[in-house]
Design a protein around this motif. Structure first.
Motif, PDB file in Angstrom:
ATOM      1  N   LEU A 174       0.822  -1.213   0.000  1.00  0.00           N
ATOM      2  CA  LEU A 174       0.000   0.000   0.000  1.00  0.00           C
ATOM      3  C   LEU A 174       0.850   1.255   0.000  1.00  0.00           C
ATOM      4  O   LEU A 174       0.404   2.309  -0.406  1.00  0.00           O
ATOM      5  N   GLY A 175       2.077   1.117   0.493  1.00  0.00           N
ATOM      6  CA  GLY A 175       2.937   2.295   0.584  1.00  0.00           C
ATOM      7  C   GLY A 175       3.146   2.946  -0.767  1.00  0.00           C
ATOM      8  O   GLY A 175       3.048   4.168  -0.906  1.00  0.00           O
ATOM      9  N   ILE A 176       3.411   2.110  -1.779  1.00  0.00           N
ATOM     10  CA  ILE A 176       3.667   2.668  -3.108  1.00  0.00           C
ATOM     11  C   ILE A 176       2.395   3.305  -3.647  1.00  0.00           C
ATOM     12  O   ILE A 176       2.407   4.414  -4.184  1.00  0.00           O
ATOM     13  N   ALA A 177       1.275   2.593  -3.442  1.00  0.00           N
ATOM     14  CA  ALA A 177       0.000   3.147  -3.918  1.00  0.00           C
ATOM     15  C   ALA A 177      -0.292   4.474  -3.237  1.00  0.00           C
ATOM     16  O   ALA A 177      -0.755   5.432  -3.865  1.00  0.00           O
ATOM     17  N   LEU A 178      -0.008   4.525  -1.938  1.00  0.00           N
ATOM     18  CA  LEU A 178      -0.260   5.770  -1.212  1.00  0.00           C
ATOM     19  C   LEU A 178       0.672   6.877  -1.686  1.00  0.00           C
ATOM     20  O   LEU A 178       0.309   8.048  -1.697  1.00  0.00           O
ATOM     21  N   GLY A 199      -6.935  -4.884   4.124  1.00  0.00           N
ATOM     22  CA  GLY A 199      -6.027  -4.395   5.154  1.00  0.00           C
ATOM     23  C   GLY A 199      -4.790  -5.234   5.329  1.00  0.00           C
ATOM     24  O   GLY A 199      -3.881  -4.863   6.077  1.00  0.00           O
ATOM     25  N   ASN A 200      -4.714  -6.387   4.637  1.00  0.00           N
ATOM     26  CA  ASN A 200      -3.526  -7.217   4.757  1.00  0.00           C
ATOM     27  C   ASN A 200      -2.516  -6.747   3.725  1.00  0.00           C
ATOM     28  O   ASN A 200      -2.444  -7.260   2.615  1.00  0.00           O
ATOM     29  N   ALA A 201      -1.776  -5.750   4.116  1.00  0.00           N
ATOM     30  CA  ALA A 201      -0.904  -5.108   3.144  1.00  0.00           C
ATOM     31  C   ALA A 201       0.314  -4.562   3.857  1.00  0.00           C
ATOM     32  O   ALA A 201       0.334  -4.405   5.075  1.00  0.00           O
ATOM     33  N   LYS A 202       1.296  -4.309   3.058  1.00  0.00           N
ATOM     34  CA  LYS A 202       2.507  -3.708   3.585  1.00  0.00           C
ATOM     35  C   LYS A 202       2.253  -2.210   3.688  1.00  0.00           C
ATOM     36  O   LYS A 202       1.890  -1.567   2.707  1.00  0.00           O
ATOM     37  N   LEU A 203       2.417  -1.686   4.888  1.00  0.00           N
ATOM     38  CA  LEU A 203       2.087  -0.278   5.101  1.00  0.00           C
ATOM     39  C   LEU A 203       3.357   0.506   5.401  1.00  0.00           C
ATOM     40  O   LEU A 203       4.275  -0.018   6.034  1.00  0.00           O
ATOM     41  N   PRO A 204       3.402   1.727   4.943  1.00  0.00           N
ATOM     42  CA  PRO A 204       4.539   2.559   5.335  1.00  0.00           C
ATOM     43  C   PRO A 204       4.411   2.908   6.812  1.00  0.00           C
ATOM     44  O   PRO A 204       3.314   2.944   7.354  1.00  0.00           O
ATOM     45  N   GLU A 205       5.543   3.115   7.440  1.00  0.00           N
ATOM     46  CA  GLU A 205       5.488   3.415   8.869  1.00  0.00           C
ATOM     47  C   GLU A 205       4.993   4.823   9.109  1.00  0.00           C
ATOM     48  O   GLU A 205       4.264   5.086  10.054  1.00  0.00           O
TER      49      GLU A 205
END
Lengths: 644, 297
Positions: A174-178, A199-205
């Protein structure tokens, strides 16, 4: 999903306060003992009241004006305490950025037809709720994020773009998408970023985004079992293979599943597994014939256990070492090196004396303490150990006494797990670092290289600057590891990774000694389609690894190789929908359904109205003062005195 | 002297300059100073007529006989007195206000009565009576300035009726008792039904009627605000009102309409109508308003 926008209240219990209304009426009745006043005669008043009541039937109501105003005030106040809101559809901004998760977990079928389709439907509904002139961007978030349509006011184009979104089989970052969404949001006013995901995604901190971020959770259930790992190990002793698989249960209850192994499409073993809730179980299938090329592990469908995600129920493993690499060691005799090389599996080792001719087909030639006699170097990769003199590839300038080895980069993969401390070296050749090379180990004192590696003219070359016999390194634990690492790197034919995660970019080197004309690499995908790629600078980068399954690679020399793309991703197999996503710096509003989302709280308006009513009530109460003010501004006709 | 309580000497002397206006010729049995439409004894010559048997030959005009040798009787304009009927409403609603309406009407009645006595007219006073009696509410006709003391003491003895009265009955019975038409001055707040009937009855007897419609200031412009239960001082009836600006406005409008109704009523019957607030100084009423209205001169 029901999208009717009904107003609601966030604090429904406040309506118990309505019980105060009868109390107010009661108080009013108690208070309404009219002041008694003796006047000369009610004659005029009676006449007037008769007159007035005949004209205004609601006159009686007017007498209770104060009570009515107070009741109204109290009602509105209670109304505002109940925190009414209007579901303004929540999606009322001029620019909307929809991020749709297309990762593997979105293929779960706990919502029909699957989560991705549900997310697409929700996206279409959201777009319908937007103002007609709102501009919409849609970003898919899979293992790769992509903006499928950007700032478009053309609803038809947006719908088509959404319609064409397909499931990818990788992780969700999701970080890249965000980041893409942020790039859009930073340039537009009044932006809503709506994330449709489980919601099962890699999120930026941490992240800062101008605009409102909303999260719509897709999915309902968490029942899923997955093959988390499938490894194929060669057993050199009896030339058989062992398959190691690990199966995880992500459900909150124990399940029974059958795991079947297929060797080149033929079932050869099956295991019945009982996996505890949130547990894992490992399976080892041994005795697979070494000629087997593809092992497939499959969790068989089972009616008794719910498994909403099918992508992670199949895994493939490729038997990698079908063709042993040919290695030529040119040495006057080096027991340490020969022993270490013989320990490496699938290696065809040939030891030659310096004067013997070198087979041109050798993938790797090791010069141990000697240098090629002729000016013509072999075509394969090269490893030099303590070269006595300069060659066309490097220059030797002298010797180093008692060098102190030091790793240049502590996390160099080739030196992983190898300790260079307490290694004593008597002497080493002093080599000027060639431009093509990279220093891996240097002498701490003179900064001269002790181990160099690099690629020159399409081949890989490594130089170890010290003679193994002049060192106690061969007696250390790190030696066989270093040899293994060096040989692995120098024999790239076996470098294709066993397990490729979906979306991973793979680099294929052009085989050495191929003609210029044959410059094409053919990759056949699991679905049978073929990609033909031309080598660029001796390499092909293949990124289209989104399909799960076995890929067949045919290089320009006609050699075929295989690799498997498996979804070994606990992040995706854990399909339990998350209620919210947490990113420091932004606070996404979670919306569990679409209509609840955009509540616009109205209590301020209601409270303002109550205040207004209160002012009116006060004015009515003080009407004598008001009347007097009005009177001052008026002239009354003379009523008394003689008429003349 | 009781009269001093009602009026000062100086005030009385000023009153002596005023006189009642009788808008029609007087007619009574008593000789007075008021010109009558009948022939009578006075110094003002009116006419001759031939002597007839039985005439008082003292009134024969001998000079005419000497010239004409015929007997003529000399006729003179009769000068008669007239009676001022002061009708003072003494109901409870009159005992109200600041200044008190009843006191104000007593003063007015006293002043008018004094003026009439000075003018050699007869005066009589009647107050609204209750069922209990007649005597103490009626001041019988008197003449002469010397009767002023008696008049004043009677007026000061007037007290508000204890019970409500039937206005029409009072005026009707009064009208039936009075033989000759005179001047009737009614001082009342008119705050009950039946005044119209009574005035019609009085009017039927040929009286010259004036109505002084007296209201207290707080009746003309009530100073109240809020929710009230108003209690009638006379009838004890109650009415609930919410006195707000609009109600008061309506009250005032209604009051104006009521007064206008009375003005119309009186104009049609040739009755002099004068609305007065009890806050009006008595002097202004007597020396300015009543002369302008044609009641005094």
């Amino acid at each position: 999903m029901n999208l009717f926008n009904l107003p609601g209240f966030l604090n429904l219990p406040a309506f118990w306060l309505l019980l105060l209304l009868p109390v107010l009426v009661l108080l009013y009745l108690l208070k309404l003992r009219r002041e008694e006043r003796l006047i000369s005669s009610t004659y005029l008043w009676q006449k007037m009241v008769q007159d007035m009541e005949a004209n205004t039937p609601w006159q009686k109501l007017r007498r209770n004006l104060l009570l009515l105003l107070q009741l109204l005030f109290l009602s509105i106040l209670i109304f505002s305490i109940a925190r009414p809101y209007l579901p303004t559809s929540g999606f009322n901004s001029q620019t909307a950025v929809l991020i749709i998760d297309t990762s593997a977990s979105m293929g779960a079928i706990d919502v029909k037809p699957n989560r991705l389709e549900a997310a697409k439907q929700a996206a279409v509904q959201i777009i319908e709720m937007l103002p007609a002139d709102a501009r919409v961007s849609v970003i898919t978030a899979g293992e790769k994020s992509r903006s499928v349509i950007s700032l478009s006011a053309d609803r038809r184009a947006v719908h088509m773009a959404i319609d064409q979104i397909t499931l990818s089989s990788g992780d969700c970052n999701l970080g890249i998408a965000l980041q893409i969404a942020k790039a859009i949001a930073d340039r537009q006013p009044d932006v809503q970023i709506i994330v449709l995901s489980d919601g099962n995604a890699k999120l930026p901190e941490r992240m800062t985004i101008s605009g409102i971020v909303k999260f719509i959770s897709i999915g309902k259930k968490n029942e899923n079992q997955a093959i988390q790992l499938l490894n194929l190990q060669a057993n050199p002793s009896n030339r058989s293979l062992s398959a190691f698989a690990q199966v995880a249960n992500y459900s909150a209850s124990p399940v029974k599943r059958r795991l079947s192994f297929f060797a080149d499409g033929t079932l050869f073993n099956a295991f019945d597994l009982e996996i505890a809730a949130n547990g894992e179980q490992a399976v080892l299938a041994e005795g697979i014939i070494s000629t087997t090329q593809v092992i497939e592990a499959r969790l068989m469908p089972d009616n008794s256990a719910a498994d909403f995600l099918g992508l992670d129920d199949i895994a493939y493993a490729i038997s990698q070492h079908i063709k042993p690499a040919k290695v030529v060691l040119i040495s006057d005799g080096n027991l340490f090196l020969e022993t270490a090389l013989k320990l490496l599996p699938f290696l065809e080792l040939e030891v030659l004396k310096p004067e013997q001719p070198v087979d041109a087909a050798a993938g790797l030639v090791i010069y141990d303490g000697v240098i090629p006699g002729s000016a013509e170097l072999p075509t394969g990769n090269l490893l030099f150990i303590a070269p006595l003199s300069s060659t066309q590839l490097f220059t030797v300038t002298g010797t180093l006494q008692l060098p102190d080895p030091l790793a240049v980069e502590p996390d160099e993969p080739m030196l992983e797990h190898i300790s260079l401390e307490e290694i004593n070296i008597l002497d080493a050749v002093d080599i000027v670092q060639p431009s093509w090379s990279k220093m891996l180990i240097i002498d701490q004192k003179s900064q001269a290289p002790l181990l160099l590696a690099g690629e020159s003219a399409g081949r890989r070359i490594a130089i170890l600057a010290f003679d193994l016999h002049h060192s106690d390194f061969p007696l250390k634990v790190g030696f066989p590891l270093l040899v293994s690492n060096l040989i692995n790197w120098l024999t790239p034919g076996s470098q294709t990774p066993q397990n490729v995660a979906p979306g991973t970019a793979l680099v294929f080197s052009k085989p050495l000694s191929t003609s210029e004309q044959a410059n094409t690499l053919e990759i056949t995908r699991p679905d049978g389609t073929t990609a033909k790629l031309d080598y660029q600078g001796g390499k092909v980068v293949f990124t289209d690894t989104s399909q799960l399954g076995v890929y067949t690679v045919k290089n320009s020399k006609g050699e075929t190789n295989r690799f498997a793309v498996n979804l070994f991703s606990p992040q995706e197999s854990q399909i339990e929908p998350q209620e919210s996503i947490r990113i420091a710096g932004i606070t996404p509003t979670t919306m569990t359904n679409l209509q609840q989302k955009g509540e616009k709280e109205l209590w301020r308006i209601a409270a303002g109205l109550a205040l207004f009513i209160l002012v009116i009530e006060w004015l009515v109460y003080q009407r004598a003062v008001v009347a007097m003010l009005v009177l001052r501004l008026r002239l009354f006709p003379k009523k008394f005195g003689p008429n003349n | 002297m009781l009269s001093e309580r009602l009026f000062t000497e100086a005030f009385l002397r000023r009153l002596e300059r005023l006189a009642l206006i009788f808008r029609r010729a007087a007619s009574s049995q008593m000789q007075g100073e008021r010109r009558s439409n009948r022939r009578g004894h006075s110094v003002e010559f009116s006419d001759f007529r031939p002597y007839a048997l039985g005439d008082d030959f003292r009134r024969i005009d001998w000079n005419a006989y000497a010239r004409l040798e015929r007997l003529f009787i000399k006729l003179f304009i009769a000068e008669e007195d007239t009676t001022l009927h002061l009708l003072v409403d003494s109901t409870r609603s009159m005992d109200w206000g600041e200044p008190n309406k009843l006191h104000y009407s007593i003063q007015t009645a006293g002043a008018l009565g004094y003026i009439a006595l000075v003018g050699l007219d007869r005066i009589t006073v009647s107050t609204s009576q209750d069922r209990n009696g007649y005597t103490n509410t009626h001041f019988p006709p008197v003449r002469g300035k010397q009767s002023a003391v008696k008049l004043f003491s009677f007026l000061q003895s007037i007290s508000p009726c204890l019970d409500p009265i039937e206005t029409a009955t009072w005026l009707g019975s009064y009208a039936s008792k009075v033989a000759n038409p005179g001047i009737v001055v009614l001082i009342s707040d008119l705050m009950s039904d039946g005044w119209e009937t009574g005035l019609n009855l009085l009017r039927g007897r040929g009286h010259d009627i004036s109505v002084i419609h007296l209201l207290a200031p707080d009746e003309a412009e009530p100073v109240i605000n809020g929710d009230y239960r108003l209690i009638d001082s006379e009838y004890r009836s109650e009415i609930e009102i919410t006195a707000d600006f609009q109600t008061l406005e309506k009250y005032k409008k209604h009051l104006q309409g009521w007064q206008e109704t009375w003005r119309q009523f009186c104009r049609v019957r040739n009755i002099s109508y004068l609305p007065v607030e009890s806050s009006l100084p008595l002097e202004e009423l007597l020396f300015a308003w009543l002369p302008r209205q044609g009641i005094l001169k």
